[in-house]
Design an enzyme around this catalytic site. Structure first.
Site, short mmCIF file in Angstrom:
data_model
loop_
_atom_site.label_atom_id
_atom_site.label_comp_id
_atom_site.label_asym_id
_atom_site.label_seq_id
_atom_site.Cartn_x
_atom_site.Cartn_y
_atom_site.Cartn_z
N CYS A 172 0.83 -1.20 0.00
CA CYS A 172 0.00 0.00 0.00
C CYS A 172 0.87 1.26 0.00
O CYS A 172 2.01 1.24 0.46
CB CYS A 172 -0.85 0.03 1.26
SG CYS A 172 -1.80 -1.46 1.53
N ARG B 50 4.74 0.12 -6.43
CA ARG B 50 4.77 -0.72 -5.23
C ARG B 50 3.76 -1.86 -5.28
O ARG B 50 3.85 -2.79 -4.50
CB ARG B 50 4.48 0.15 -3.99
CG ARG B 50 5.53 1.21 -3.75
CD ARG B 50 5.10 2.16 -2.66
NE ARG B 50 5.02 1.49 -1.38
CZ ARG B 50 6.00 1.44 -0.50
NH1 ARG B 50 7.13 2.02 -0.77
NH2 ARG B 50 5.86 0.81 0.64
N TRP C 22 -3.23 -2.55 -1.31
CA TRP C 22 -2.89 -3.92 -1.72
C TRP C 22 -3.62 -4.81 -0.71
O TRP C 22 -3.29 -4.81 0.48
CB TRP C 22 -1.37 -4.11 -1.63
CG TRP C 22 -0.86 -5.41 -2.13
CD1 TRP C 22 -0.59 -5.75 -3.43
CD2 TRP C 22 -0.53 -6.56 -1.34
NE1 TRP C 22 -0.10 -7.03 -3.49
CE2 TRP C 22 -0.05 -7.56 -2.23
CE3 TRP C 22 -0.58 -6.86 0.02
CZ2 TRP C 22 0.37 -8.82 -1.81
CZ3 TRP C 22 -0.16 -8.11 0.44
CH2 TRP C 22 0.30 -9.08 -0.47
N ASN D 195 -1.38 1.96 6.09
CA ASN D 195 -0.56 0.84 5.61
C ASN D 195 -0.24 -0.02 6.81
O ASN D 195 0.02 0.52 7.89
CB ASN D 195 0.77 1.34 5.03
CG ASN D 195 0.60 2.08 3.73
OD1 ASN D 195 -0.49 2.12 3.17
ND2 ASN D 195 1.69 2.66 3.25
N GLY D 196 -0.18 -1.34 6.62
CA GLY D 196 0.16 -2.23 7.72
C GLY D 196 -1.04 -3.09 8.10
O GLY D 196 -2.01 -3.18 7.34
N GLU E 73 17.19 -17.70 -8.76
CA GLU E 73 16.84 -16.31 -9.07
C GLU E 73 16.28 -16.20 -10.50
O GLU E 73 15.33 -15.47 -10.75
CB GLU E 73 18.07 -15.41 -8.87
CG GLU E 73 17.91 -13.96 -9.25
CD GLU E 73 16.79 -13.23 -8.53
OE1 GLU E 73 16.23 -13.75 -7.56
OE2 GLU E 73 16.45 -12.12 -9.00
N LYS F 179 12.57 -14.79 -11.33
CA LYS F 179 12.32 -13.66 -12.26
C LYS F 179 11.29 -14.07 -13.30
O LYS F 179 10.35 -13.34 -13.58
CB LYS F 179 13.62 -13.30 -12.97
CG LYS F 179 14.45 -12.14 -12.73
CD LYS F 179 14.25 -11.01 -11.86
CE LYS F 179 13.47 -11.13 -10.61
NZ LYS F 179 14.16 -10.73 -9.41
N GLU G 258 7.74 -14.46 -11.77
CA GLU G 258 7.18 -13.18 -11.31
C GLU G 258 6.58 -12.36 -12.44
O GLU G 258 5.51 -11.80 -12.30
CB GLU G 258 8.29 -12.31 -10.70
CG GLU G 258 8.59 -12.56 -9.26
CD GLU G 258 9.59 -11.55 -8.72
OE1 GLU G 258 10.71 -11.46 -9.26
OE2 GLU G 258 9.25 -10.86 -7.76
N HIS H 26 16.69 -36.92 -8.97
CA HIS H 26 16.08 -37.43 -7.74
C HIS H 26 14.58 -37.13 -7.71
O HIS H 26 13.96 -37.13 -6.65
CB HIS H 26 16.79 -36.83 -6.52
CG HIS H 26 18.23 -37.25 -6.45
ND1 HIS H 26 18.62 -38.50 -6.05
CD2 HIS H 26 19.36 -36.60 -6.80
CE1 HIS H 26 19.94 -38.60 -6.13
NE2 HIS H 26 20.41 -37.44 -6.59
N LYS I 213 6.18 -4.23 -4.23
CA LYS I 213 7.61 -3.95 -4.25
C LYS I 213 8.23 -4.19 -2.88
O LYS I 213 9.31 -4.70 -2.77
CB LYS I 213 7.85 -2.51 -4.71
CG LYS I 213 9.31 -2.12 -4.80
CD LYS I 213 10.04 -2.94 -5.86
CE LYS I 213 11.52 -2.68 -5.91
NZ LYS I 213 12.24 -3.78 -6.60
#
Ligand code: M6R
Length: 614
Positions: free
Chosen positions: A2, A27, A80, A106-107, A487, A491, A494, A510, A609
């Site tokens: 947010c 964000r 968000w 926010n939070g 990574e 990427k 995402e 395996h 973000k």
């Protein structure tokens, strides 16, 4: 996550709030809203699901142009969703006091359910499913003629985290803001004050800012801000100057922030390295660590705490610290670490890696480390961020603002800084001056090597076209390239929404090999460093199952190139610097795949973000 913007001054609050929300779009959010204190003493509140552009259109339709232009104070928010769906009713601002008071937050308010029951019993009517609406009613309940006192009283009753901004028609010309666990910055302009959860919404108006600290509550007016504790004691907070240029938060001709940030990497690495290599002693100068050779030599173990891409950088760090400094190193996912009652002592160094410096789990891990008596250092990009401040010692990445939700330049800067830390620790132990000098040269050469990868952009885009139709993909790497494989997979998933997994190359047989067929591309990290021959063996196993293999190979390594279906060529590097160049190529690959699939690259669905909630 947010975003919050607040304004009080002489200009149109509406314009400034909306442009501030645009700056915070990166964000991640799913709805937005604005509350304006109008000249006539009223409150205009407009909320909208979807993008800020839709909110702006709605504002034009529903609020008269004069009212928009005349309102000189207000608050705004991008939400968000956490508690309740992304609907208009759940969007902020939330109202109380018969529509006179508006609040954005926010939070997470953890005891919201109990508070809501109490407030409902007192007659408050709730119109949303959010935790935030509780806070709005609570503030109104405590209002006895002083908004700051009411906000303080309310916040004393809440458990959880908040960055909040409140306006009320009873108090024209002022906002009250407060923070605990969720950042808030106050920008001091000429006859105007702008508040935001992120300096990027402020920097086009003023560079003079005050970072609120946990437990602060402030009365904000056009002439500035007065900061207090929740018990109304005045506190003094330093005014800082934001150093980065506004252009750093703009796309500067690139189609996406992500692409711009990928291409900024040579400069970002140059900035991360500048002044930090000692070409005489063959070591690194990292004064922010504030640890002399004796203290460094007495560290027995490193624990790296981080999330997501930063955790992958930390996993690379394990190979660097163990290989160069003989230092046992345990990378830990920060949320797991904070709840596992970790065994820590005074000779452990906890290294918290966080681009934003605000990730809730990483921050909690820092606090756990401090609590248990370990040394704690932060590796952050955002100057003045909570983790950087609370860790008290550390190294800034100096990579410049990273706006794209998918982290790119922060990762390569993190690995480069970890490499310099490993060099420094190594030189306090068994690493020779000669080996240190060689490493200094390799680190100094990194920006140029990254340039060489970027020069392959067109070739990588062409390869991406062959793989863009896949619905699944494996990334395989060995040793220090294993975290880079993770990574690469992160990427791709995402931003392109292709299901991708990273594996140690040896792990394939395996279990995961059961999924291989002609529809499962394998991206193999085949840099010409120790272990390559073994990974080439794994590549054969993949091809025997008809999986198309895209190999990232060293530029002149024709043997490796012959064994794969397609190649991306990488400059020759040592094992220690290989993750940096390889990650850049994988970033470009993901970028082009996502672009070809028409994805929203800078704001991928569901992502934020900076993850400031648990
Ligand atoms: O700001 P931080 O480095 O603490 O963020 C950690 C993760 O949330 C972040 O790296 C995330 O995984 C990114 N979306 C990766 O691209």
């Amino acid at each position: 996550m947010c975003g919050i913007v607040g304004y009080v001054g002489k200009r149109s609050a509406c314009d400034i709030l909306v442009s501030g929300l645009r700056r915070l779009e990166y964000r991640g959010y799913d709805s937005a809203g604005v509350a304006l204190l109008t000249q006539g003493g009223g409150l205009e509140v407009v909320k909208q699901t979807g993008k800020v552009a839709a909110l702006e259109a709605r504002l034009s339709e529903t609020v008269a142009a004069e009212a928009r232009a005349g309102a000189c104070a207000g608050i705004a928010h991008t939400r968000w969703a956490t508690h309740g769906l992304p609907t208009e009713a759940n969007a902020h601002p939330h109202l109380a006091d018969g529509g006179r008071l508006a609040l954005v937050h926010n939070g997470i308010i953890e005891n919201y359910a109990a508070l809501r029951r109490q407030l409902e019993a007192r007659g408050c009517v709730f119109v949303s499913q959010t935790d935030t609406e509780v806070l709005a009613h609570l503030v109104a309940t405590f209002d006895a003629g002083d908004l700051l006192a009411a906000v303080s009283q309310a916040l004393k009753r809440v458990e959880g985290t908040y960055g909040v901004a409140v306006v009320s028609t009873r108090y024209p010309g002022q906002l009250v803001v407060a923070r605990r666990g969720s950042p808030l910055v106050i920008g001091l302009g000429e006859g105007e004050t702008i508040v935001a959860s992120d300096v990027s919404a402020i920097v086009s108006h003023t560079r003079q800012v005050v970072y609120l600290q946990d437990g602060d509550v402030a009365r904000v007016a056009a002439g500035g801000a007065q900061i207090y504790t929740l018990d109304q004691a005045v506190v003094d907070r330093e005014v800082s100057c934001v150093e980065w240029e506004i252009g750093a938060a703009e796309k500067s001709g690139y189609e996406h922030f992500m692409l711009k940030e990928i291409f900024e990497q040579p400069a970002a690495l140059q900035n991360a390295i500048r002044g930090r290599l000692d070409p005489v002693l063959g070591t690194a100068l990292l004064s922010g660590l504030n640890l002399g050779p004796r203290e460094l030599a007495s560290i027995r173990r490193l624990v790296i705490v981080a999330c997501g891409t930063s955790l992958h950088a930390g996993m690379v760090g394990k190979y660097l610290f163990e290989g160069l400094a003989d230092m046992p190193t345990d990378p830990e996912q920060a949320a797991e670490f904070r709840y596992c009652n970790p065994i820590l002592g005074a000779d452990d160094l906890v290294v918290a890696i966080s681009q934003s410096g605000e990730t809730a789990d990483t921050l909690a891990a820092v606090r756990e480390g401090i609590q248990k008596g370990a040394l704690v250092a932060g590796l952050c990009n955002v100057v003045g961020s909570t983790i950087a401040r609370e860790a008290g010692r550390g190294v800034y990445l100096h990579a410049g603002p990273e706006i794209g939700v998918a982290s790119t330049k922060a990762f390569t800067a993190q690995v480069t800084v970890l490499l310099m830390m490993a060099l420094k620790l190594g030189r306090c132990r068994r690493l020779s001056r000669e080996a240190g000098l060689t490493l200094c040269e390799e680190i100094a050469a990194l920006p140029g090597k990254v340039e060489a990868v970027l020069a392959q952009n067109d070739a990588i885009a062409a390869v991406a076209a062959k793989y863009a139709g896949a619905e699944n993909a494996f990334f395989i790497g060995r040793g220090i390239l294993y975290p880079t494989a993770l990574e690469g997979a992160l990427k791709l998933k995402e931003i392109s929404y292709i299901h991708a997994e990273g594996y140690q190359a040896a792990e394939l047989k395996h279990g995961p090999i059961a999924l291989l067929d002609e529809r499962m591309p394998v991206i193999a990290l085949l840099n010409d460093i120790p272990g390559k021959e073994k990974t080439l063996g794994n590549v054969q196993e993949c091809r025997a199952r008809r999986a198309p293999v895209l190999g990232l190979v060293t530029e002149d390594d024709e043997e490796a190139a012959r064994m794969v279906c397609d190649t991306i060529r990488l400059p020759r590097t040592s094992a220690y610097t290989a993750p940096v160049v390889t990650a850049v190529a994988l970033q470009l690959l993901s970028y082009h795949v996502a672009r070809l699939r028409g994805c929203e690259i800078d704001q991928p669905r569901n992502l934020a973000k900076s993850v400031t909630v648990e």
